[in-house]
Design an enzyme around this catalytic site. Structure first.
Site, PDB file in Angstrom:
ATOM      1  CE  LYS A 196      -3.384   2.573   2.815  1.00 23.34           C
ATOM      2  NZ  LYS A 196      -4.398   2.550   3.886  1.00 23.34           N
ATOM      3  CG  ASP A 201      -5.745   7.809   4.496  1.00 23.99           C
ATOM      4  OD1 ASP A 201      -6.645   8.505   3.975  1.00 23.99           O
ATOM      5  OD2 ASP A 201      -5.970   6.753   5.136  1.00 23.99           O
ATOM      6  CE  LYS A 208      -6.879   8.372   7.921  1.00 27.07           C
ATOM      7  NZ  LYS A 208      -7.600   7.233   8.513  1.00 27.07           N
ATOM      8  CG  ASP A 219      -2.099   5.036   4.938  1.00 23.76           C
ATOM      9  OD1 ASP A 219      -2.010   3.949   5.543  1.00 23.76           O
ATOM     10  OD2 ASP A 219      -3.145   5.422   4.384  1.00 23.76           O
ATOM     11  CG  ASP A 278     -10.254   7.296   6.354  1.00 25.55           C
ATOM     12  OD1 ASP A 278      -9.150   7.314   5.753  1.00 25.55           O
ATOM     13  OD2 ASP A 278     -10.356   7.376   7.594  1.00 25.55           O
ATOM     14  CD  GLU A 280      -6.855   5.325   2.165  1.00 26.18           C
ATOM     15  OE1 GLU A 280      -7.870   5.407   2.884  1.00 26.18           O
ATOM     16  OE2 GLU A 280      -5.750   4.961   2.601  1.00 26.18           O
ATOM     17  NE  ARG A 282     -10.962  -1.049   2.894  1.00 26.44           N
ATOM     18  CZ  ARG A 282     -11.616  -1.244   4.024  1.00 26.44           C
ATOM     19  NH1 ARG A 282     -12.769  -1.904   4.017  1.00 26.44           N
ATOM     20  NH2 ARG A 282     -11.139  -0.800   5.169  1.00 26.44           N
TER      21      ARG A 282
END
Ligand code: BES
Ligand code: MN
Ligand code: ZN
Length: 429
Positions: A196, A201, A208, A219, A278, A280, A282
């Site tokens: 990833k 993020d 968030k 992230d 959020d 995102e 995946r």
């Protein structure tokens, strides 16, 4: 005229406590503390004398080298005052000669791991998809790794449409990074590692909190580990075929960003209802693992991702969470992780839980809600795997520490560089 050389030696006596109770953790922690004290005294060389320790074997050296290397790490990139490090470790001669090859191999892997820690600790104003790609190019310039960097137009042509939906909200354009190290037999199917690569993020429109957002430069830790593992494998010239894939982008808010309720299409033509912007990671991984499955004929795909906050709630920062569709392959990964002293905990890939991802209007939803959310996140990715052997590693807890733990200071750990390296070694001739 005569010169007389004076050497000043600082002697440390390291009390290791009760011999019967001495285990790997307590021994390494003691060496780690010793390293920190030596650095404080501005020393850059440590010489070990073995007294009253019977562990006269590889394991003993291995543990010392690791504890000194990890203890020497200090993220001071943004500090005017730089801290020192231990650059030389000396052992009693007999031990040293016997083990010199394994020492070098191990030091290379540790160097790759510390490189990952830097990448992950650097902030999003310095590491964004273009600079991440640049760092990869530089790192592999003199190594036997074929690096391909794809820009936005090329990503479009490759049909990585779901990934682009996440990327499009940011002014920093995405970069799709593929690293090939093909040094095994032609007939050997490659191990494919997918990381990833969210260089930031924010959560997007499902924004968030400030506290939740602050560490989201990390992230891309999954990407970091994949890059670091490729680095270690190539540097030690393992005879194996390995491919690394990273779909790097930022999850930002703008007039162009994707929104809750949108329905988007993935590379494999499945439609995805955006339940939460959020979730995102995946989505980017969906296209990345699908690319890995169809472009290579992988022996296995391992994806590594800082995927779910829920995992932290369940298992703190000590264990990586795993979900798999192939128990046999998973056992190999677990064994490699055990050898690396990196903990993994398997979660059930359960069909009754999978149902939470079902959507009324699309083929699948990108969030299954609160219940079992580490599992549903993994199961979402499984839709795009094309039934290839697959292990998903959720490193949300283990990649980035909120406080010091074991041999790691607060911040990035470079977790699983060693696991992936050990795994590749099992497939190496
Ligand atoms: N990158 C986060 C997960 C994360 C959280 C990693 C905290 C490290 C520390 C991920 O993209 C995310 O936001 N996940 C959400 C998913 C939810 C909206 C379904 C989460 O876990 O809260
Ligand atoms: Mn997120
Ligand atoms: Zn994320």
């Amino acid at each position: 005229m005569k010169f007389c050389q004076i050497q000043i030696i600082t002697l440390f006596f390291l009390g290791l406590g009760d011999k019967e109770k001495l285990d790997r953790d307590s021994f390494q922690k003691a060496i780690y503390k010793l390293t920190k004290s030596a650095i404080k005294l501005d020393l850059n060389e440590l010489s070990f004398q073995k007294e009253n320790i019977d562990i006269e074997n590889n394991e003993f050296l291995y543990q010392i080298i690791e504890a000194v290397s990890l203890g020497s790490y200090n993220f001071d990139h943004y500090k005017k005052e730089k801290s020192g490090k231990i650059s030389y470790i000396n052992f009693p001669e007999k031990l040293d000669n016997k083990n010199s090859n394994t020492d070098v191999e191990q030091l290379v892997v540790l160097d790759s791991q510390n490189f990952v820690r830097d990448l992950v600790n650097l902030r999003s104003n310095d590491i964004y998809p273009e600079t991440l790609a640049q760092k990869v190019k530089e790192r592999f310039a003199k190594k036997d790794v074929n690096v391909r960097i794809y820009n936005e137009n090329q990503i479009k042509e490759m049909n990585l449409t779901a990934y682009l939906e996440v990327a499009k909200g940011s002014d920093n354009p995405p970069r799709f990074i593929v690293m090939e190290y093909l040094n095994g037999e032609k007939s050997q199917k490659p191990l494919v590692f997918v990381g990833k690569g969210l260089t930031y993020d924010s959560g997007g429109y499902s924004i968030k909190s400030n506290a939740g957002m602050k560490t989201m430069n990390a992230d891309m830790a999954g990407a970091g580990t994949v890059i670091g593992a490729m680095d270690a494998i190539a540097s030690n010239e393992l005879s194996v075929n390995v491919v690394g894939v990273v779909a790097a982008c930022e999850n930002s808010i703008s007039g162009k960003a994707y929104k809750p309720g949108d329905i988007i299409r993935a590379r494999n033509n499945m439609t995805i209802e955006i339940d939460n912007t959020d979730a995102e990671g995946r989505i980017t991984l969906a296209d990345a693992v699908n690319y890995a499955s169809t472009e290579y004929n992988p022996e296995m795909i391992i994806d590594l991702a800082t995927l779910t906050g829920a995992y932290l709630v369940a298992l703190a920062e000590s264990y990586t969470g795993a979900v798999t569709n192939n128990q046999k392959i998973f056992e190999k990964v677990l064994e490699a992780a055990k050898e690396a002293d990196e903990k993994i905990w398997q979660l059930p890939n359960d069909d009754t839980i999978r149902k939470y991802n079902e959507s009324q209007v699309a083929d699948v939803k990108n969030s299954g809600g609160k219940l079992g959310s580490t599992i549903t996140a993994a199961q979402f990715i499984e839709n795009f795997i094309e039934e290839k052997p697959w292990v998903h590693l959720d490193i949300a807890g283990t990649a980035y520490l909120s406080k010091p733990q074991g041999l790691f200071e607060k911040g990035a750990t470079g977790v699983h560089v060693k696991t992936l390296y050990n795994l590749a070694k099992k497939y190496s001739k």
